[in-house]
Write an enzyme that holds these catalytic residues in place. Sequence first.
Site, short mmCIF file in Angstrom:
data_model
loop_
_atom_site.label_atom_id
_atom_site.label_comp_id
_atom_site.label_asym_id
_atom_site.label_seq_id
_atom_site.Cartn_x
_atom_site.Cartn_y
_atom_site.Cartn_z
N ASN A 138 0.82 -1.20 0.00
CA ASN A 138 0.00 0.00 0.00
C ASN A 138 0.86 1.26 0.00
OD1 ASN A 138 -1.84 2.05 0.57
ND2 ASN A 138 -2.12 1.41 2.70
N CYS A 139 0.70 2.10 -1.00
CA CYS A 139 1.45 3.35 -1.10
C CYS A 139 1.19 4.26 0.09
CB CYS A 139 1.06 4.07 -2.40
SG CYS A 139 1.74 5.74 -2.58
#
Length: 248
Positions: A138-139
Site C-alpha cells: 500500500n502506497c
Amino acid sequence: MSIINNQRTWRLIPLLQASGEVQMAVDNWLLEKHRQGNHPSTLRFYTWFPSAISLGYHQQDYPQFWQKLDLDIVSRPTGGKAVLHQGDLTYTVVTSSVPGKRWEVYKYICQFLIDGWRSLGVNLDYGTAVKEYANHHNCFATATGADLIAENGQKAIGSAQLRRRNAILQHGSMTLKDNYDLFIKIFNEPAPQNLLTIIPSSENRAIPKIVEALTEAAKDWFKINLVLQPLSLEEWQDILNNPVSVRY
C-alpha cells in the site's frame, strides 16, 4: 502548438474522468511528447472511473485475491507502491530541466500542492522516508519525502515520479472520498487521510473548487501562464493507439 517553446506558458488540460488505463496512457503520452520537444509543460487533474488499483512500474507481486475484485488493475509508468483510486483526485505535472536531486525535484513540484491546499484551509507538510515503506503493498501505508502529510501525521497525498532525460512526469493521488471497507479489504490497513474532512468551509469541498485553488497555486509557484486546451481528436487517437498495460 504555439506554446511549445515558451517555458513560461504551460498547457492546462481540463478535469478528465476516465479509466485507469486511459489516464496512464495520457500521462505516458504527455511525457514522451514533451521529451521529444513536441509538447509544452503540462498540468492536469483527473479522476478514475471505474475504480482501480494502480501499481508502481516495478511492482510485480500483489495479493492474488485482488484479481477477483471488481476493480481494474493498471500499471503506472512511475514507480512506488499500489494505490486504490476510488474517489480520489489525481494531479499530473509534466515539465523539464528542474534543477536538483530527486527529492529536491519532488519537493519543488509538490510545493504548489501545499500552497493550494493551504488556501483551502488545509495545512500539509513533507513526509520523512522510512525503511518500512518497502514492506508494504500500500502506497499510503507510510510517507516518504515525496509525500505530503496532514497535521495529524497521516499521509494525505502520495506522489511518484519518472524521468526521461530532462523530461519529468510527476503525478499523485489526493484522497477525497473513502470506501473504508474496500480499502481495509484490499490492504488490511486503515484508509488514508480524507482531505475533504479537514477543509473548514463546505463550499470548498467540491472538486472543481479544489482544482481551481490548485491551478491558481501552480500559476503562482511555477510563475507561469496556463492555457486551457482539451485534448484534440488527433491527440486522443495517438494516445489510445499506445495504451499502457492493464492487469486482470
